[in-house]
Design an enzyme around this catalytic site. Structure first.
Site, PDB file in Angstrom:
ATOM      1  N   LYS A 292       0.839  -1.207   0.000  1.00  0.00           N
ATOM      2  CA  LYS A 292       0.000   0.000   0.000  1.00  0.00           C
ATOM      3  C   LYS A 292       0.876   1.260   0.000  1.00  0.00           C
ATOM      4  O   LYS A 292       0.644   2.177  -0.782  1.00  0.00           O
ATOM      5  CB  LYS A 292      -0.938  -0.029   1.218  1.00  0.00           C
ATOM      6  CG  LYS A 292      -1.917   1.117   1.281  1.00  0.00           C
ATOM      7  CD  LYS A 292      -3.168   0.726   2.044  1.00  0.00           C
ATOM      8  CE  LYS A 292      -2.980   0.716   3.545  1.00  0.00           C
ATOM      9  NZ  LYS A 292      -2.778   2.058   4.131  1.00  0.00           N
ATOM     10  N   SER A 293       1.863   1.301   0.878  1.00  0.00           N
ATOM     11  CA  SER A 293       2.703   2.503   0.978  1.00  0.00           C
ATOM     12  C   SER A 293       3.429   2.771  -0.345  1.00  0.00           C
ATOM     13  O   SER A 293       3.514   3.909  -0.798  1.00  0.00           O
ATOM     14  CB  SER A 293       3.749   2.326   2.081  1.00  0.00           C
ATOM     15  OG  SER A 293       3.124   2.256   3.334  1.00  0.00           O
TER      16      SER A 293
ATOM     17  N   ASP B  85       1.915  -1.190  11.818  1.00  0.00           N
ATOM     18  CA  ASP B  85       0.637  -1.630  11.235  1.00  0.00           C
ATOM     19  C   ASP B  85       0.334  -3.094  11.546  1.00  0.00           C
ATOM     20  O   ASP B  85      -0.794  -3.562  11.329  1.00  0.00           O
ATOM     21  CB  ASP B  85       0.644  -1.421   9.716  1.00  0.00           C
ATOM     22  CG  ASP B  85       0.617   0.063   9.364  1.00  0.00           C
ATOM     23  OD1 ASP B  85       0.230   0.885  10.219  1.00  0.00           O
ATOM     24  OD2 ASP B  85       1.000   0.396   8.218  1.00  0.00           O
TER      25      ASP B  85
ATOM     26  N   ARG C  28       2.991   5.932  -3.219  1.00  0.00           N
ATOM     27  CA  ARG C  28       4.145   6.753  -3.615  1.00  0.00           C
ATOM     28  C   ARG C  28       4.410   6.672  -5.112  1.00  0.00           C
ATOM     29  O   ARG C  28       4.910   7.625  -5.716  1.00  0.00           O
ATOM     30  CB  ARG C  28       5.371   6.332  -2.803  1.00  0.00           C
ATOM     31  CG  ARG C  28       5.271   6.840  -1.345  1.00  0.00           C
ATOM     32  CD  ARG C  28       6.089   5.997  -0.408  1.00  0.00           C
ATOM     33  NE  ARG C  28       6.157   6.535   0.942  1.00  0.00           N
ATOM     34  CZ  ARG C  28       5.226   6.367   1.885  1.00  0.00           C
ATOM     35  NH1 ARG C  28       4.120   5.691   1.607  1.00  0.00           N
ATOM     36  NH2 ARG C  28       5.388   6.873   3.092  1.00  0.00           N
TER      37      ARG C  28
ATOM     38  N   GLY D 137      -4.888   8.104   5.522  1.00  0.00           N
ATOM     39  CA  GLY D 137      -3.992   9.094   6.126  1.00  0.00           C
ATOM     40  C   GLY D 137      -2.802   9.376   5.233  1.00  0.00           C
ATOM     41  O   GLY D 137      -2.328  10.515   5.139  1.00  0.00           O
TER      42      GLY D 137
ATOM     43  N   GLN E  32       4.722   9.235   7.101  1.00  0.00           N
ATOM     44  CA  GLN E  32       3.804  10.138   6.398  1.00  0.00           C
ATOM     45  C   GLN E  32       4.264  11.577   6.550  1.00  0.00           C
ATOM     46  O   GLN E  32       4.270  12.349   5.588  1.00  0.00           O
ATOM     47  CB  GLN E  32       2.382   9.963   6.946  1.00  0.00           C
ATOM     48  CG  GLN E  32       1.794   8.602   6.590  1.00  0.00           C
ATOM     49  CD  GLN E  32       0.435   8.358   7.209  1.00  0.00           C
ATOM     50  OE1 GLN E  32      -0.055   9.161   8.002  1.00  0.00           O
ATOM     51  NE2 GLN E  32      -0.180   7.246   6.849  1.00  0.00           N
TER      52      GLN E  32
ATOM     53  N   ARG F 287      -7.597  -3.129   9.638  1.00  0.00           N
ATOM     54  CA  ARG F 287      -6.625  -4.036  10.282  1.00  0.00           C
ATOM     55  C   ARG F 287      -7.193  -4.677  11.551  1.00  0.00           C
ATOM     56  O   ARG F 287      -6.791  -5.766  11.925  1.00  0.00           O
ATOM     57  CB  ARG F 287      -5.308  -3.308  10.532  1.00  0.00           C
ATOM     58  CG  ARG F 287      -4.634  -2.928   9.231  1.00  0.00           C
ATOM     59  CD  ARG F 287      -3.143  -2.719   9.319  1.00  0.00           C
ATOM     60  NE  ARG F 287      -2.587  -2.730   7.982  1.00  0.00           N
ATOM     61  CZ  ARG F 287      -2.213  -1.650   7.293  1.00  0.00           C
ATOM     62  NH1 ARG F 287      -2.286  -0.467   7.836  1.00  0.00           N
ATOM     63  NH2 ARG F 287      -1.746  -1.765   6.066  1.00  0.00           N
TER      64      ARG F 287
ATOM     65  N   LYS G   3      -4.472   5.848  14.809  1.00  0.00           N
ATOM     66  CA  LYS G   3      -4.557   5.205  13.486  1.00  0.00           C
ATOM     67  C   LYS G   3      -6.012   5.260  13.014  1.00  0.00           C
ATOM     68  O   LYS G   3      -6.778   6.088  13.475  1.00  0.00           O
ATOM     69  CB  LYS G   3      -4.023   3.774  13.579  1.00  0.00           C
ATOM     70  CG  LYS G   3      -2.517   3.703  13.842  1.00  0.00           C
ATOM     71  CD  LYS G   3      -1.713   4.238  12.677  1.00  0.00           C
ATOM     72  CE  LYS G   3      -0.235   4.238  12.958  1.00  0.00           C
ATOM     73  NZ  LYS G   3       0.511   4.985  11.943  1.00  0.00           N
TER      74      LYS G   3
ATOM     75  N   ARG H 233      -8.297  12.424  12.707  1.00  0.00           N
ATOM     76  CA  ARG H 233      -6.881  12.092  12.947  1.00  0.00           C
ATOM     77  C   ARG H 233      -6.017  13.357  12.906  1.00  0.00           C
ATOM     78  O   ARG H 233      -6.302  14.291  12.159  1.00  0.00           O
ATOM     79  CB  ARG H 233      -6.404  11.057  11.918  1.00  0.00           C
ATOM     80  CG  ARG H 233      -7.152   9.735  12.081  1.00  0.00           C
ATOM     81  CD  ARG H 233      -6.740   8.718  11.063  1.00  0.00           C
ATOM     82  NE  ARG H 233      -5.349   8.318  11.226  1.00  0.00           N
ATOM     83  CZ  ARG H 233      -4.707   7.533  10.364  1.00  0.00           C
ATOM     84  NH1 ARG H 233      -5.323   7.082   9.295  1.00  0.00           N
ATOM     85  NH2 ARG H 233      -3.451   7.207  10.576  1.00  0.00           N
TER      86      ARG H 233
HETATM   87  C1  S3P Z   1       2.434   4.864   6.239  1.00  0.00           C
HETATM   88  C2  S3P Z   1       3.046   5.208   7.408  1.00  0.00           C
HETATM   89  C3  S3P Z   1       2.592   4.775   8.730  1.00  0.00           C
HETATM   90  C4  S3P Z   1       1.625   3.597   8.623  1.00  0.00           C
HETATM   91  C5  S3P Z   1       0.593   3.816   7.566  1.00  0.00           C
HETATM   92  C6  S3P Z   1       1.266   3.962   6.211  1.00  0.00           C
HETATM   93  C7  S3P Z   1       2.974   5.370   4.975  1.00  0.00           C
HETATM   94  O1  S3P Z   1       1.916   5.841   9.360  1.00  0.00           O
HETATM   95  O2  S3P Z   1       1.014   3.369   9.871  1.00  0.00           O
HETATM   96  O3  S3P Z   1      -0.293   2.716   7.509  1.00  0.00           O
HETATM   97  O4  S3P Z   1       2.613   4.857   3.900  1.00  0.00           O
HETATM   98  O5  S3P Z   1       3.770   6.316   5.039  1.00  0.00           O
HETATM   99  P1  S3P Z   1       2.708   6.987  10.170  1.00  0.00           P
HETATM  100  O6  S3P Z   1       3.525   7.733   9.204  1.00  0.00           O
HETATM  101  O7  S3P Z   1       1.646   7.838  10.777  1.00  0.00           O
HETATM  102  O8  S3P Z   1       3.510   6.249  11.186  1.00  0.00           O
END
Ligand code: S3P
Length: 442
Positions: free
Chosen positions: A20-21, A330, A25, A98, A173, A403, A357, A126
């Site tokens: 996902k991350s 996560d 990006r 987020g 993030q 989750r 979260k 959040r």
């Molecule tokens: C993420 C960073 C994490 C993670 C989120 C995805 C990201 O959050 O918990 O599910 O893709 O950068 P934080 O940056 O708030 O720790």
């Protein structure tokens, strides 16, 4: 949704959906670079679709390949370069994501237009001050529409200047939002982190041609780093291969560990060291896992074989705290579930981030584990779980958190009696085919 204990072992091979991350990006950098970026292995989950929707509203052409009949599920992004985004039509809605909302702030802060970033009820509760505050040190002008430091945020694009910033929390993030903003600053910007958070943005920025220098800062702490981005380098379109998401695989890995006689090979799972805390916890519990076929591109990945195992805390107690926390943040919901089955006491500390979260994961995990009969104690920044007792089916509240839903779907497989998940639709945020894949394995 009603879930029964698993009657059969889980067996087979599986590539869980893309990370996902990294998928988010890939869209961000594809949109900001020149040329057509092609992304294979992209995660078509609700969060990443929200990112696509936001960039389409900013005038970026993105071809969703799911409808293609040739089997090539490659996502194509026609990059516009960093200065050519359009004034968006309407609000930019990040949904439950987020990552979408926070990363966008860094880019929107530097545009020649005003925009609004919003999301669903969970996202709009959040904290956003963690991004708006350091961005304001770069000259960004943004306000929380409801005055509560949350979304919706109104962002008045302006010229940004360079800064030297220490991250207020270990958050990829926030780090990523600042690095995106740094692309637009008038001189090099340095972002400093004390604990290592996931580094996908740094890897991908370099891959697209950004001028980025990363250095250790041993005087601050053994794992502190500074990241210096010099603006001005041309970002060029790339081909990106997104590995399978360890954060999604973790649920089915846990299921394979807990359901007797199981043996599952997880293919092409991302093993970026800033993400692999879950694998270290499995190892500490004595789970039977084996990594093979390691490949290293911009992001490393491997195949991971997981067999059912008896879980035991080393010397009766496993403490999860400190620098490992961001590498498994996560996965803590599924780790808490595993802890309830593991013999001994698991202590989760310094994980207060879990409270902000997609839900307050500390209170929800404790509530649901207790409903299933687990011995668990809530603390300010974590929990203590005395495991090894048999769990029983229960009515599980998910508060729309994907989750939490998947974690307790796994608990249900290894519990006695049936479990009811209050809401399972939220799983589409990160793993739309979760139950289909589970059925395939069983
Ligand atoms: C993420 C960073 C994490 C993670 C989120 C995805 C990201 O959050 O918990 O599910 O893709 O950068 P934080 O940056 O708030 O720790």
């Amino acid at each position: 949704m009603k879930l029964h204990p698993s009657a059969r072992a889980l067996r087979g091979k599986l590539r869980v959906p893309g990370d996902k991350s990294i998928s988010h990006r890939a869209v961000f950098l594809g949109a900001l670079s020149k040329g057509v970026t092609e992304v294979s292995g992209f995660l078509y989950g609700a969060d990443c679709l929200a990112t696509i929707d936001c960039f389409r509203r900013l005038g970026v052409r993105i071809e969703d390949a799911r409808r293609k009949t040739d089997g090539a599920q490659v996502l194509q992004i026609e990059g516009k370069g960093i200065f050519a985004l359009d004034t968006p039509f309407g609000e930019l809605n990040a949904g439950n994501s987020g990552t979408t909302a926070r990363l966008l702030t860094g880019i929107l802060a530097a545009q020649a237009f005003t925009s609004i970033v919003t999301g669903d009820a969970s996202l709009c509760s959040r904290p956003m001050k963690r991004v708006t505050e350091p961005l304001s040190q770069m000259g960004a002008v943004m306000e929380s529409v409801n005055g509560n430091d949350c979304c919706p945020l109104r962002i008045h694009g302006t010229r940004l200047h360079a800064a030297d910033l220490r991250l207020p929390v270990a958050s990829a993030q926030v780090k990523s939002a600042l690095l995106f903003a740094a692309l637009y600053a008038d001189a090099p910007t340095t972002v400093r982190e004390t604990l290592p958070s996931r580094d996908h943005t740094e890897r991908m920025l370099k891959h697209f041609g950004a001028d980025l220098v990363i250095q250790d800062e041993p005087a601050v702490s053994p794992c502190a780093k500074s990241i210096r981005l010099t603006p001005g380098a041309l970002l060029r379109a790339q081909k990106i291969h997104v590995p399978a998401d360890l954060s999604s695989a973790a649920f089915l890995m846990a299921a394979a560990v807990l359901v007797p006689e199981s043996e599952v090979l997880f293919r092409e799972v991302g093993i970026n060291p800033t993400r692999t805390g879950f694998l270290h916890v499995l190892e500490a519990y004595g789970a039977d896992t084996e990594m093979s076929n390691i490949r290293d591109t911009t992001e490393p990945y491997a195949d991971i074989l997981v067999r059912s195992s008896k879980l035991v805390c080393p010397e009766g107690r496993l403490v999860i705290e400190g620098e490992i926390i961001p590498t498994l943040i996560d996965e803590l919901p599924v780790i808490a579930v595993l802890a309830a089955f593991a013999e001994g006491e698991t202590v989760i500390k310094q994980a207060g981030e879990l409270r902000v979260k997609e839900s307050d994961r500390i209170s929800l995990l404790v509530r649901n584990l207790r409903e299933m009969g687990a011995d668990v104690e809530e603390t300010m920044d974590g929990m203590v779980i005395r495991g090894g007792t048999t769990l029983h089916g229960a009515h599980i509240k998910t508060h729309g958190d994907h989750r939490i839903a998947m974690g307790f779907a796994v608990a249900a497989l290894a519990a006695e009696g049936d479990t009811v998940l209050e809401d399972d639709a939220c799983i589409a945020v990160s793993y739309p085919d979760f139950f289909k894949d589970l059925a395939l394995l069983s």
